[in-house]
Scaffold this active site. Sequence first.
Site, PDB file in Angstrom:
ATOM      1  N   TYR A 198      53.521  60.351  91.309  1.00 50.15           N
ATOM      2  CA  TYR A 198      52.533  61.296  90.797  1.00 50.15           C
ATOM      3  C   TYR A 198      53.203  62.230  89.784  1.00 50.15           C
ATOM      4  O   TYR A 198      54.157  62.943  90.104  1.00 50.15           O
ATOM      5  CB  TYR A 198      51.899  62.119  91.931  1.00 50.15           C
ATOM      6  CG  TYR A 198      51.129  61.287  92.955  1.00 50.15           C
ATOM      7  CD1 TYR A 198      50.754  59.965  92.698  1.00 50.15           C
ATOM      8  CD2 TYR A 198      50.767  61.824  94.184  1.00 50.15           C
ATOM      9  CE1 TYR A 198      50.049  59.218  93.638  1.00 50.15           C
ATOM     10  CE2 TYR A 198      50.052  61.083  95.128  1.00 50.15           C
ATOM     11  CZ  TYR A 198      49.709  59.778  94.835  1.00 50.15           C
ATOM     12  OH  TYR A 198      49.014  59.036  95.773  1.00 50.15           O
ATOM     13  N   PHE A 203      40.913  58.059  98.876  1.00 46.35           N
ATOM     14  CA  PHE A 203      39.599  58.091  98.212  1.00 46.35           C
ATOM     15  C   PHE A 203      38.478  58.349  99.235  1.00 46.35           C
ATOM     16  O   PHE A 203      37.422  57.695  99.187  1.00 46.35           O
ATOM     17  CB  PHE A 203      39.309  56.790  97.451  1.00 46.35           C
ATOM     18  CG  PHE A 203      40.169  56.505  96.251  1.00 46.35           C
ATOM     19  CD1 PHE A 203      40.822  57.531  95.573  1.00 46.35           C
ATOM     20  CD2 PHE A 203      40.321  55.205  95.777  1.00 46.35           C
ATOM     21  CE1 PHE A 203      41.613  57.267  94.452  1.00 46.35           C
ATOM     22  CE2 PHE A 203      41.109  54.928  94.655  1.00 46.35           C
ATOM     23  CZ  PHE A 203      41.750  55.957  94.005  1.00 46.35           C
ATOM     24  N   PRO A 204      38.669  59.295 100.160  1.00 44.40           N
ATOM     25  CA  PRO A 204      37.645  59.503 101.204  1.00 44.40           C
ATOM     26  C   PRO A 204      36.347  60.061 100.640  1.00 44.40           C
ATOM     27  O   PRO A 204      35.287  59.924 101.268  1.00 44.40           O
ATOM     28  CB  PRO A 204      38.312  60.516 102.145  1.00 44.40           C
ATOM     29  CG  PRO A 204      39.271  61.269 101.265  1.00 44.40           C
ATOM     30  CD  PRO A 204      39.798  60.241 100.294  1.00 44.40           C
ATOM     31  N   LEU A 205      36.440  60.692  99.447  1.00 44.27           N
ATOM     32  CA  LEU A 205      35.238  61.271  98.822  1.00 44.27           C
ATOM     33  C   LEU A 205      34.813  60.451  97.611  1.00 44.27           C
ATOM     34  O   LEU A 205      34.143  60.969  96.703  1.00 44.27           O
ATOM     35  CB  LEU A 205      35.521  62.725  98.404  1.00 44.27           C
ATOM     36  CG  LEU A 205      35.912  63.665  99.552  1.00 44.27           C
ATOM     37  CD1 LEU A 205      36.267  65.054  99.016  1.00 44.27           C
ATOM     38  CD2 LEU A 205      34.775  63.761 100.567  1.00 44.27           C
TER      39      LEU A 205
HETATM   40  N1  LIG Z   1      48.034  55.120  98.680  1.00 42.17           N
HETATM   41  C1  LIG Z   1      47.475  55.000  97.494  1.00 42.17           C
HETATM   42  O1  LIG Z   1      47.655  53.998  96.788  1.00 42.17           O
HETATM   43  C2  LIG Z   1      46.579  56.090  96.999  1.00 42.17           C
HETATM   44  C3  LIG Z   1      45.725  55.865  95.903  1.00 42.17           C
HETATM   45  C4  LIG Z   1      44.911  56.919  95.502  1.00 42.17           C
HETATM   46  C5  LIG Z   1      44.937  58.140  96.165  1.00 42.17           C
HETATM   47  N2  LIG Z   1      45.798  58.317  97.212  1.00 42.17           N
HETATM   48  C6  LIG Z   1      45.845  59.603  97.953  1.00 42.17           C
HETATM   49  O2  LIG Z   1      44.537  59.928  98.379  1.00 42.17           O
HETATM   50  C7  LIG Z   1      44.241  61.278  97.990  1.00 42.17           C
HETATM   51  C8  LIG Z   1      42.744  61.438  97.786  1.00 42.17           C
HETATM   52  O3  LIG Z   1      42.312  60.639  96.707  1.00 42.17           O
HETATM   53  P1  LIG Z   1      41.592  61.279  95.418  1.00 42.17           P
HETATM   54  O4  LIG Z   1      41.953  62.708  95.333  1.00 42.17           O
HETATM   55  O5  LIG Z   1      41.899  60.408  94.284  1.00 42.17           O
HETATM   56  O6  LIG Z   1      40.049  61.043  95.743  1.00 42.17           O
HETATM   57  P2  LIG Z   1      39.000  61.794  96.712  1.00 42.17           P
HETATM   58  O7  LIG Z   1      39.696  62.604  97.724  1.00 42.17           O
HETATM   59  O8  LIG Z   1      38.047  60.742  97.168  1.00 42.17           O
HETATM   60  O9  LIG Z   1      38.213  62.722  95.686  1.00 42.17           O
HETATM   61  C9  LIG Z   1      38.858  63.759  94.986  1.00 42.17           C
HETATM   62  C10 LIG Z   1      37.857  64.338  94.001  1.00 42.17           C
HETATM   63  O10 LIG Z   1      36.806  64.932  94.741  1.00 42.17           O
HETATM   64  C11 LIG Z   1      36.601  66.263  94.304  1.00 42.17           C
HETATM   65  N3  LIG Z   1      36.255  67.046  95.515  1.00 42.17           N
HETATM   66  C12 LIG Z   1      37.057  67.355  96.547  1.00 42.17           C
HETATM   67  N4  LIG Z   1      36.390  68.057  97.480  1.00 42.17           N
HETATM   68  C13 LIG Z   1      35.120  68.202  97.017  1.00 42.17           C
HETATM   69  C14 LIG Z   1      33.976  68.841  97.524  1.00 42.17           C
HETATM   70  N5  LIG Z   1      33.991  69.468  98.707  1.00 42.17           N
HETATM   71  N6  LIG Z   1      32.836  68.813  96.774  1.00 42.17           N
HETATM   72  C15 LIG Z   1      32.820  68.167  95.572  1.00 42.17           C
HETATM   73  N7  LIG Z   1      33.883  67.546  95.032  1.00 42.17           N
HETATM   74  C16 LIG Z   1      35.041  67.561  95.757  1.00 42.17           C
HETATM   75  C17 LIG Z   1      37.901  66.705  93.689  1.00 42.17           C
HETATM   76  O11 LIG Z   1      37.695  67.653  92.666  1.00 42.17           O
HETATM   77  P3  LIG Z   1      38.157  69.208  92.846  1.00 42.17           P
HETATM   78  O12 LIG Z   1      39.617  69.260  92.600  1.00 42.17           O
HETATM   79  O13 LIG Z   1      37.348  69.902  91.790  1.00 42.17           O
HETATM   80  O14 LIG Z   1      37.783  69.631  94.230  1.00 42.17           O
HETATM   81  C18 LIG Z   1      38.441  65.399  93.109  1.00 42.17           C
HETATM   82  O15 LIG Z   1      37.957  65.205  91.801  1.00 42.17           O
HETATM   83  C19 LIG Z   1      45.080  61.468  96.717  1.00 42.17           C
HETATM   84  O16 LIG Z   1      45.234  62.840  96.399  1.00 42.17           O
HETATM   85  C20 LIG Z   1      46.358  60.766  97.118  1.00 42.17           C
HETATM   86  O17 LIG Z   1      47.149  61.651  97.901  1.00 42.17           O
HETATM   87  C21 LIG Z   1      46.603  57.314  97.634  1.00 42.17           C
END
Ligand SMILES: NC(=O)c1ccc[n+]([C@@H]2O[C@H](COP(=O)([O-])OP(=O)(O)OC[C@H]3O[C@@H](n4cnc5c(N)ncnc54)[C@H](OP(=O)(O)O)[C@@H]3O)[C@@H](O)[C@H]2O)c1
Length: 285
Positions: free
Chosen positions: A68, A212-214
């Site tokens: 990252y 990607f829970p959201l």
């Molecule tokens: N192992 C892997 O290969 C892999 C791949 C991808 C991701 N990951 C991990 O998974 C974590 C989560 O994935 P992600 O951050 O990509 O996706 P996510 O958690 O599904 O979604 C994040 C997005 O949702 C928004 N959000 C968060 N809370 C919210 C709420 N209460 N209401 C409205 N929007 C909201 C955030 O924007 P704001 O900042 O504006 O809240 C951000 O744009 C990553 O940070 C990483 O640590 C791992």
Amino acid sequence: MNIGFELIPGRTVSRIGLGTMRMADRPDQRRGGTAPVWRSPADRPDLIRFVREAVDLGVDHVDTADAYALGAGEELIGEALVDMPDVAIATKIGNVRPSASEWVALGHPAYLRQQLELSHRRLRRERLDLVYLHRIDDAYPLEDQLGVLAEARAAGTVGGIGISLVDVDTFERARRVTAIDAVQNPFSVGERSSSDLVQATADAETAFVAFFPLAMGDAGQDERVTAVSSKRGADPSQVALAWLLAQGSHVLPIPGTTTLAHLRSNLGALELDLSDEELAVLANG
Ligand SMILES: NC(=O)c1ccc[n+]([C@@H]2O[C@H](COP(=O)([O-])OP(=O)(O)OC[C@H]3O[C@@H](n4cnc5c(N)ncnc54)[C@H](OP(=O)(O)O)[C@@H]3O)[C@@H](O)[C@H]2O)c1
């Protein structure tokens, strides 16, 4: 519902962690599937403050990776949590970023050893709580890639071992090489292709960490989610996270956010018990 889960031996964490992948680049570049996650964040001091405030709000499991922002993500987390050894940091190694749009698996054992050393330095910890193979590289034997982490665990410099983006067969193969503490795969109301792995990890009493829970910020676009959230008077993201929490006590979502309002809302899902009727609305199909 929030009785926690033993992520690695001796370290029980709250069921909702904090994803920090998007703590990179400029704030306007962080959303969606094309976020580069490439450059150091333009608002680093704000993000450090945010991570510390997240801990004050109860976050005790922070997810990062060496890839990252090309290491700047780990540096940020290392600085933010320098005096907070009780917060579990999970990191990942085994992916290189030759450009802002590419993620390439690299599992050469010598490279993995080097990245472990860099993770120690950047996270400022002699013992890394949990280290995942970010990707398994088919060019090298799985035994050799996991062997690097198993050696580090035997030496006491790594607490737990994880694997990421795998199927059930690979999980079972990995478990024959060494004990696996956590599996990290995409999983959400709208993305259930890992359902069989959720069951396999439950049977093995291994943490299933849902990335990607959201739906990368689109949880509120799912009609099943909004049907429940509007009736319940909850945020769509809370319903999406509560659904994940209901899939098994070993399921640990790591929603990514950089705003306190979203973080507070997300942590509120820990108090949101969905009824059988609501779970039926959220069921597939
Ligand atoms: N192992 C892997 O290969 C892999 C791949 C991808 C991701 N990951 C991990 O998974 C974590 C989560 O994935 P992600 O951050 O990509 O996706 P996510 O958690 O599904 O979604 C994040 C997005 O949702 C928004 N959000 C968060 N809370 C919210 C709420 N209460 N209401 C409205 N929007 C909201 C955030 O924007 P704001 O900042 O504006 O809240 C951000 O744009 C990553 O940070 C990483 O640590 C791992």
